[in-house]
Design a protein around this motif. Structure first.
Motif, mmCIF file in Angstrom:
data_model
loop_
_atom_site.group_PDB
_atom_site.id
_atom_site.type_symbol
_atom_site.label_atom_id
_atom_site.label_comp_id
_atom_site.label_asym_id
_atom_site.label_seq_id
_atom_site.Cartn_x
_atom_site.Cartn_y
_atom_site.Cartn_z
ATOM 1 N N THR A 233 -8.514 12.730 -3.179
ATOM 2 C CA THR A 233 -7.076 12.666 -3.429
ATOM 3 C C THR A 233 -6.351 12.014 -2.256
ATOM 4 O OG1 THR A 233 -7.226 14.647 -4.791
ATOM 5 C CG2 THR A 233 -5.051 14.048 -3.978
ATOM 6 N N VAL A 234 -6.771 12.330 -1.038
ATOM 7 C CA VAL A 234 -6.156 11.718 0.138
ATOM 8 C C VAL A 234 -6.427 10.212 0.167
ATOM 9 C CG1 VAL A 234 -6.243 11.612 2.665
ATOM 10 C CG2 VAL A 234 -6.145 13.817 1.510
ATOM 11 N N VAL A 235 -7.663 9.815 -0.102
ATOM 12 C CA VAL A 235 -8.010 8.391 -0.115
ATOM 13 C C VAL A 235 -7.212 7.664 -1.192
ATOM 14 C CG1 VAL A 235 -9.871 6.748 -0.587
ATOM 15 C CG2 VAL A 235 -10.290 8.707 0.895
ATOM 16 N N LEU A 236 -7.132 8.241 -2.372
ATOM 17 C CA LEU A 236 -6.346 7.609 -3.435
ATOM 18 C C LEU A 236 -4.870 7.529 -3.053
ATOM 19 C CD1 LEU A 236 -7.968 9.099 -6.654
ATOM 20 C CD2 LEU A 236 -8.049 6.735 -5.863
ATOM 21 N N GLY A 237 -4.348 8.559 -2.424
ATOM 22 C CA GLY A 237 -2.958 8.531 -1.979
ATOM 23 C C GLY A 237 -2.704 7.433 -0.957
ATOM 24 N N LEU A 238 -3.647 7.247 -0.038
ATOM 25 C CA LEU A 238 -3.511 6.175 0.941
ATOM 26 C C LEU A 238 -3.549 4.799 0.281
ATOM 27 C CD1 LEU A 238 -5.705 7.529 3.876
ATOM 28 C CD2 LEU A 238 -3.221 7.248 3.834
ATOM 29 N N VAL A 239 -4.429 4.632 -0.696
ATOM 30 C CA VAL A 239 -4.510 3.347 -1.391
ATOM 31 C C VAL A 239 -3.234 3.098 -2.198
ATOM 32 C CG1 VAL A 239 -5.784 2.025 -3.130
ATOM 33 C CG2 VAL A 239 -7.022 3.297 -1.393
ATOM 34 N N VAL A 240 -2.677 4.129 -2.799
ATOM 35 C CA VAL A 240 -1.400 3.977 -3.510
ATOM 36 C C VAL A 240 -0.307 3.555 -2.531
ATOM 37 C CG1 VAL A 240 0.416 5.241 -4.733
ATOM 38 C CG2 VAL A 240 -1.962 5.524 -5.422
ATOM 39 N N ALA A 241 -0.265 4.195 -1.353
ATOM 40 C CA ALA A 241 0.748 3.837 -0.353
ATOM 41 C C ALA A 241 0.563 2.405 0.142
ATOM 42 C CB ALA A 241 0.686 4.817 0.813
ATOM 43 N N LEU A 242 -0.686 2.008 0.385
ATOM 44 C CA LEU A 242 -0.955 0.630 0.808
ATOM 45 C C LEU A 242 -0.579 -0.366 -0.285
ATOM 46 C CD1 LEU A 242 -4.397 1.075 2.597
ATOM 47 C CD2 LEU A 242 -2.258 0.297 3.654
ATOM 48 N N THR A 243 -0.837 -0.014 -1.532
ATOM 49 C CA THR A 243 -0.485 -0.889 -2.647
ATOM 50 C C THR A 243 1.019 -1.087 -2.723
ATOM 51 O OG1 THR A 243 -2.425 -0.137 -3.877
ATOM 52 C CG2 THR A 243 -0.700 -1.212 -5.143
ATOM 53 N N LEU A 244 1.769 -0.015 -2.606
ATOM 54 C CA LEU A 244 3.228 -0.123 -2.659
ATOM 55 C C LEU A 244 3.773 -0.910 -1.466
ATOM 56 C CD1 LEU A 244 4.136 3.480 -3.848
ATOM 57 C CD2 LEU A 244 4.234 1.363 -5.183
ATOM 58 N N ALA A 245 3.235 -0.664 -0.284
ATOM 59 C CA ALA A 245 3.702 -1.372 0.910
ATOM 60 C C ALA A 245 3.402 -2.865 0.821
ATOM 61 C CB ALA A 245 3.060 -0.773 2.157
ATOM 62 N N LEU A 246 2.204 -3.212 0.367
ATOM 63 C CA LEU A 246 1.855 -4.626 0.244
ATOM 64 C C LEU A 246 2.671 -5.297 -0.850
ATOM 65 C CD1 LEU A 246 0.165 -6.974 1.231
ATOM 66 C CD2 LEU A 246 -1.623 -6.284 -0.379
ATOM 67 N N ALA A 247 2.915 -4.596 -1.940
ATOM 68 C CA ALA A 247 3.752 -5.167 -3.001
ATOM 69 C C ALA A 247 5.152 -5.455 -2.467
ATOM 70 C CB ALA A 247 3.819 -4.214 -4.187
ATOM 71 N N PHE A 248 5.708 -4.520 -1.710
ATOM 72 C CA PHE A 248 7.034 -4.733 -1.131
ATOM 73 C C PHE A 248 7.038 -5.940 -0.198
ATOM 74 C CE2 PHE A 248 9.899 -4.158 2.449
ATOM 75 C CZ PHE A 248 11.126 -4.140 1.788
ATOM 76 N N MET A 249 6.041 -6.017 0.688
ATOM 77 C CA MET A 249 5.989 -7.129 1.643
ATOM 78 C C MET A 249 5.804 -8.469 0.946
ATOM 79 S SD MET A 249 6.566 -6.170 4.718
ATOM 80 C CE MET A 249 6.011 -7.580 5.648
ATOM 81 N N ALA A 250 4.970 -8.512 -0.087
ATOM 82 C CA ALA A 250 4.747 -9.769 -0.798
ATOM 83 C C ALA A 250 6.015 -10.211 -1.518
ATOM 84 C CB ALA A 250 3.594 -9.617 -1.782
#
Length: 124
Positions: free
Chosen positions: A45-62
Motif C-alpha cells: 500500500t505504501v509503494v502504491l501510494g508513492l507511485v500514485v504521488a509520483l504520477t500526480l507530481a509528474l503529470a502536474f510538471m508535464a
C-alpha cells in the motif's frame, strides 16, 4: 526551433507517456481486493501510494511545462501521441511483470527520474 526545444518536447512526450502508462497500471490495483497477494500488505500500500504521488507530481510538471514552455501544436501532437501509445505499450509487456512488486517499483523509478529531470530543468 533549436535543439533545446526538441529536448524539452521529448521530455514532455516521455513524461505524458509514462504518466499514462502508470495510470493504466494503477487502475488494475484498485480496489484493494484486485491487487496481487504481494501488494496487499502495508508495504504494498505504501509503494502504491508513492507511485500514485509520483504520477500526480509528474503529470502536474508535464502539463505545466507544456503550457508554459512549449508551442501549442507540439503540446497537442506530442502529448496526444504519447497518451494514445501508452495502453499499447502496456499491453506489449507481460501482465506478470506489471502485477509484480518489481513492475510497480520500476514504474515508480522511471517516474521519479523523469520528475527529477523536470525539476532540474525548470526549478533549479
Amino acid at each position: 526551433m533549436n535543439n533545446a526545444l526538441y529536448l524539452l518536447i521529448g521530455l514532455y512526450a516521455l513524461s505524458i507517456f509514462s504518466v499514462s502508462t502508470a495510470v493504466v497500471e494503477l487502475a488494475g490495483f484498485f480496489p484493494a481486493g484486485r491487487r496481487p497477494e504481494t501488494l496487499r500488505g502495508a508495504a504494498g500500500t505504501v509503494v502504491l501510494g508513492l507511485v500514485v504521488a509520483l504520477t500526480l507530481a509528474l503529470a502536474f510538471m508535464a502539463v505545466w511545462q507544456g503550457v508554459n514552455g512549449l508551442p501549442w501544436p507540439w503540446v497537442v501532437i506530442a502529448g496526444g501521441l504519447a497518451f494514445l501509445a501508452a495502453p499499447l505499450a502496456f499491453q506489449a509487456v507481460s501482465p506478470s511483470f506489471w502485477d509484480s512488486p518489481a513492475g510497480i517499483i520500476s514504474v515508480g523509478a522511471i517516474l521519479a527520474v523523469l520528475l527529477m529531470a523536470h525539476l532540474i530543468l525548470y526549478v533549479f
